[in-house]
Design an enzyme around this catalytic site. Structure first.
Site, PDB file in Angstrom:
ATOM      1  N   GLN A 113     -15.090   1.595  12.643  1.00  0.00           N
ATOM      2  CA  GLN A 113     -14.409   0.876  11.568  1.00  0.00           C
ATOM      3  C   GLN A 113     -13.506  -0.216  12.115  1.00  0.00           C
ATOM      4  O   GLN A 113     -13.290  -1.240  11.462  1.00  0.00           O
ATOM      5  CB  GLN A 113     -13.585   1.841  10.708  1.00  0.00           C
ATOM      6  CG  GLN A 113     -14.386   2.638   9.711  1.00  0.00           C
ATOM      7  CD  GLN A 113     -13.496   3.441   8.767  1.00  0.00           C
ATOM      8  OE1 GLN A 113     -12.339   3.727   9.066  1.00  0.00           O
ATOM      9  NE2 GLN A 113     -14.035   3.807   7.623  1.00  0.00           N
ATOM     10  N   GLY A 289     -17.776   2.735  -0.758  1.00  0.00           N
ATOM     11  CA  GLY A 289     -16.777   1.855  -1.364  1.00  0.00           C
ATOM     12  C   GLY A 289     -15.665   1.458  -0.422  1.00  0.00           C
ATOM     13  O   GLY A 289     -15.392   0.264  -0.235  1.00  0.00           O
ATOM     14  N   ASP A 290     -15.011   2.443   0.204  1.00  0.00           N
ATOM     15  CA  ASP A 290     -13.857   2.088   1.039  1.00  0.00           C
ATOM     16  C   ASP A 290     -14.286   1.357   2.312  1.00  0.00           C
ATOM     17  O   ASP A 290     -13.570   0.518   2.833  1.00  0.00           O
ATOM     18  CB  ASP A 290     -13.007   3.320   1.365  1.00  0.00           C
ATOM     19  CG  ASP A 290     -13.683   4.302   2.291  1.00  0.00           C
ATOM     20  OD1 ASP A 290     -13.507   4.184   3.506  1.00  0.00           O
ATOM     21  OD2 ASP A 290     -14.374   5.204   1.788  1.00  0.00           O
ATOM     22  N   HIS A 310      -8.902   6.242  -0.495  1.00  0.00           N
ATOM     23  CA  HIS A 310      -9.311   5.453   0.678  1.00  0.00           C
ATOM     24  C   HIS A 310      -9.675   4.022   0.268  1.00  0.00           C
ATOM     25  O   HIS A 310      -9.324   3.060   0.960  1.00  0.00           O
ATOM     26  CB  HIS A 310     -10.509   6.107   1.369  1.00  0.00           C
ATOM     27  CG  HIS A 310     -10.146   7.245   2.263  1.00  0.00           C
ATOM     28  ND1 HIS A 310     -10.025   8.534   1.805  1.00  0.00           N
ATOM     29  CD2 HIS A 310      -9.865   7.292   3.593  1.00  0.00           C
ATOM     30  CE1 HIS A 310      -9.699   9.322   2.807  1.00  0.00           C
ATOM     31  NE2 HIS A 310      -9.595   8.597   3.898  1.00  0.00           N
TER      32      HIS A 310
END
Length: 336
Positions: A113, A289-290, A310
């Site tokens: 991430q 989504g997050d 989140h």
């Protein structure tokens, strides 16, 4: 992708982010350092993981930040295990290849991430030695391969994953290589369209487990094609990832095997999660989504999802960096 332009004044200030806000976990740190590199804005994150039983930086946070430091010659203060505050001053991405070593079963997909967007500024290869491909509280590697990457590809983001060895808790010991191209962001409006089919991958390091997970998921779904795969790993483990393929999006779900948890329960859990996501009717699943928010913030576009904490946290961090992401009901969108 080219660096987002920031004003000369911001070059000499440090963005302050309270790591205890909203979700209050490692996601704030991961997004903050990634966007720091992309925008060129130095950042100070304090109260890191303050809402967790063991606050401060964990191994996977440290090693992803160390990788970013190597990628762009960043200056980092407070980088140690358990640290509750870091200062991160980014430089220009220079390396075309970096190696990340995780001595624990820390999540590789969570570490990524921090690396997807910075690596896409000029293109980069990232090799992970150690860590876990499939572990709690993170996307399994097959979700990354078959759901996450195909979704961000709609935004022009190109990346490949090669799994040399799986890794599960407690030993980790995975070996994975990511090849990330230079990103030319393209806006995309995520919608469903008609359903084309349901697909999946059931993986295990134990003979027979992947097949039992697969059969349980198919009994629950009543349709679909799921591949059962056996792959050796330092620790026993299993995962199953299934997704509904629509004309304009993918909706995914997953489940992990655990000691004492029947394979049939794992397969059924993944099925039930997918059916719930399909019933909700949104254009991406909750976990997508997050992860999608920072990409949409830079490319423009929109999606609908079940708004988790989140996702709200990811929107909040993006907006702190001056990226205009809006939330209206279940819709998340940004214009570029």
């Amino acid at each position: 992708m080219e660096k987002v332009k920031s004003s000369p004044k911001l070059k000499f200030s440090m963005l302050e982010i309270d790591g205890s806000r909203l979700e209050g976990g490692g996601q704030i740190v991961r997004n903050a350092v990634a966007l720091s590199v992309v925008t060129g804005k130095p950042v100070r994150v304090y109260n890191i993981r303050a809402n967790r039983p063991n606050p401060g930086l964990k191994n996977q946070h440290m090693h992803s930040i160390m990788a970013l430091r190597e990628l762009c010659d960043a200056e980092v203060d407070g980088l140690f295990l358990g640290s509750r505050e870091i200062k991160f001053v980014p430089g220009e991405p220079r390396k075309k290849r970096i190696k990340v070593e995780i001595p624990t079963a820390g999540s590789i997909t969570l570490a990524m991430q921090s690396l997807w967007l910075p690596c896409s500024l000029k293109g980069c290869e990232v090799e992970f030695v150690g860590g876990a491909t499939d572990t709690k509280w993170s996307m399994p590697m097959d979700y990354v391969r078959f759901v996450f990457l195909p979704q961000v590809k709609k935004l022009g983001f190109e990346a490949e994953v090669e799994i040399h060895r799986r890794g599960y808790y407690p030993r980790g010991g995975a070996h994975v290589t990511f090849k990330i191209g230079k990103w030319k962001p393209e806006p995309y409006e995520f919608e469903r369209g008609g359903k084309k089919g349901i697909f999946g991958v059931s993986c295990s390091s134990i003979e027979g487990v992947a097949e039992r997970q697969k059969k349980a998921a198919l009994r629950c779904l009543g349709e679909g094609k799921i591949e059962a795969v056996y792959e050796d790993a330092p620790s026993p483990g299993s995962s199953i990832v299934i997704w509904a393929d629509y004309e304009k999006t993918l909706i995914g779900a997953d489940a992990l095997g655990e000691k004492g948890k029947p394979s049939e329960v794992v397969g059924r859990e993944a099925c039930e999660r997918l059916l719930l996501e399909m019933e909700r009717g949104w254009s991406v699943d909750e976990h997508m989504g997050d992860n999608l928010v920072p990409f949409i913030a830079l490319s423009g576009g929109s999606f609908t999802t079940e708004l988790s904490m989140h996702t709200r946290t990811s929107v909040w961090v993006c907006n702190l960096f001056g990226l205009d992401v809006k939330v209206e009901g279940h819709k998340v969108w940004s214009k570029k």
